[in-house]
Design an enzyme around this catalytic site. Structure first.
Site, PDB file in Angstrom:
ATOM      1  N   ASP A 208       0.849  -1.188   0.000  1.00 16.49           N
ATOM      2  CA  ASP A 208       0.000   0.000   0.000  1.00 16.49           C
ATOM      3  C   ASP A 208       0.889   1.243   0.000  1.00 16.49           C
ATOM      4  OD1 ASP A 208      -1.992   1.897   0.395  1.00 16.49           O
ATOM      5  OD2 ASP A 208      -3.120   0.609   1.743  1.00 16.49           O
TER       6      ASP A 208
ATOM      7  N   GLU B 206      -2.664   0.164  -4.449  1.00 18.09           N
ATOM      8  CA  GLU B 206      -2.701  -1.052  -3.623  1.00 18.09           C
ATOM      9  C   GLU B 206      -2.486  -2.295  -4.495  1.00 18.09           C
ATOM     10  OE1 GLU B 206      -5.732  -2.614  -0.127  1.00 18.09           O
ATOM     11  OE2 GLU B 206      -6.464  -1.258  -1.665  1.00 18.09           O
TER      12      GLU B 206
END
Length: 394
Positions: free
Chosen positions: A11, A106
């Site tokens: 992330d 992500e």
């Protein structure tokens, strides 16, 4: 599963803020909000300095500025974020055999079986350092035996950290965390669990599956599996998209038709604009609605190949009317365009004129240069750019 899995969740921390700080280093260390205007907009992303004051994404900008009056509000530039995301994707693509890009910032990576040749954790560390070195963006990762725990490990490692939950340690890692840390568990579900004295995931681990199924129905099985670290969902390889979708979860359930339609208009504009930038058209339109009890309905409709929202928006509104029982408030709403293929915007001989085609080209050029929602329909201004994620894979 007999073979040990090594799943990495990556992330990019406060992605939009981090990208803006690359272009304007004076923002480093300051409370920054990316989002819409103070009167009607919402927060798309915010820095950790703003989060300390209680600001979070999807919060109305007006409310965020009450909590953090000194925050700097930036409208954001779509082109910058797309380019930064593309750079990171390329680095991952060159380093690992199997990955899934689940949104603009992500990724999930499957390193299972790599231990014969490489140390999977060391490979993940090297990848993280390479992204930081080559893009200048902060990044966190979690590694575990499944996608859910890897994602939760990333959340614990933030900001700019890493965490490996070794095989057999899943339940021990989860036990002390609040139940609200489980991805996909809404506020009302948590409140119901709190009423039974269940606050920590460890409390949930001691609860009988039959009890959870009696209270929550199908959702009970989902809660039980997540609490016990059971997740064998596969990594879906990053490949040519066959669909593009986005969804928006409301802070509190909504049953106002105008609000729902305005969100749908905004989402459809975002997706149609992205299709035109990628020189693609769609021939199937769908919406998804989810009620407070997690009951989910989807409705779809075949359409003539297009990437024009003046055709898509009326279709989306009609699908909402047929899919939604208007007495029930909605928790989540989504739009998906599928059956994608290469092609430019299809000219409709009966409706279109040169002005309309030029208008789309001009809108796309302006929005790419100055950020999404610089030019959009008035209805689409209800939410600012990226209160949802226009890059989610379908």
């Amino acid at each position: 599963m007999d073979a040990k899995r090594h799943i990495v969740h990556i992330d990019l921390d406060s992605f939009f803020v981090s990208v803006e700080r690359k272009f304007n280093p004076s923002l480093i260390g300051k409370a920054v909000i990316i989002g819409g205007s103070a009167d009607r907009g919402v927060v798309a992303s915010c820095s950790y300095e703003a989060r300390k004051f209680g600001v979070h994404s999807a919060m109305p900008t007006r409310q965020a500025l009450k909590l953090c009056p000194h925050a700097i509000v930036i409208h954001g530039t779509h082109g910058r974020y797309s380019e930064a995301s593309r750079e990171v994707t390329q680095i991952i693509h060159n380093m690992v055999p199997l990955y899934q890009k689940s949104s603009v910032d992500e990724f999930y990576i499957d390193l299972s079986g790599m231990e014969r040749f490489h140390d999977p954790y060391q490979l993940a560390c090297d990848l993280r350092q390479k992204v930081i070195r080559e893009t200048g963006l902060p990044i966190s990762f979690g590694m575990a035996s499944g996608k859910t725990i890897a994602k939760m490990a990333t959340n614990q490692a933030k900001p700019n950290g890493q965490l490996w939950i070794k095989h057999g340690q899943e339940k021990a890692f989860l036990a002390p965390l609040n139940i609200g840390k489980i991805p996909g568990l809404g506020e009302s579900t948590c409140q119901k669990l709190y009423q039974y004295g269940i606050e920590k995931i460890g409390d949930l681990q001691r609860v009988n599956l039959k009890f959870l199924e009696a209270v929550f129905g199908k959702m009970g099985t989902y809660i039980y599996k997540k609490a016990n670290g059971i997740d064998d969902s596969e990594i879906i390889p990053h490949s040519d998209r066959k669909s593009i979708s986005t969804e928006h979860t409301f802070e509190s359930d909504v049953k106002d038709l105008r609000t729902l339609e305005n969100i749908l208009v905004s989402m459809t504009e975002e997706l149609a604009g992205k299709l035109r930038r990628e020189n693609k058209v769609s021939s199937c339109l769908a919406i998804k609605i989810r009620y407070a009890n997690f009951e989910t309905h989807t409705q779809q409709q075949k359409i003539a190949l297009t990437a024009a929202e003046h055709i898509l928006i009326p279709g989306v509104k009609n699908l909402l009317k047929s899919a939604w029982n208007q007495h029930r408030p909605i928790r989540l709403i989504g739009v998906r365009l599928s059956n994608l293929c290469a092609g430019s915007y299809q000219i409709n001989l009966f409706e279109d004129n040169e002005e309309r085609i030029r208008l789309y080209q001009a809108m796309d050029n302006i929005n790419f240069r100055f950020g999404d929602k610089t030019v959009c329909r008035a209805a689409g201004m209800e939410i600012g750019a990226r209160t949802f994620n226009p890059f989610l894979k379908g």
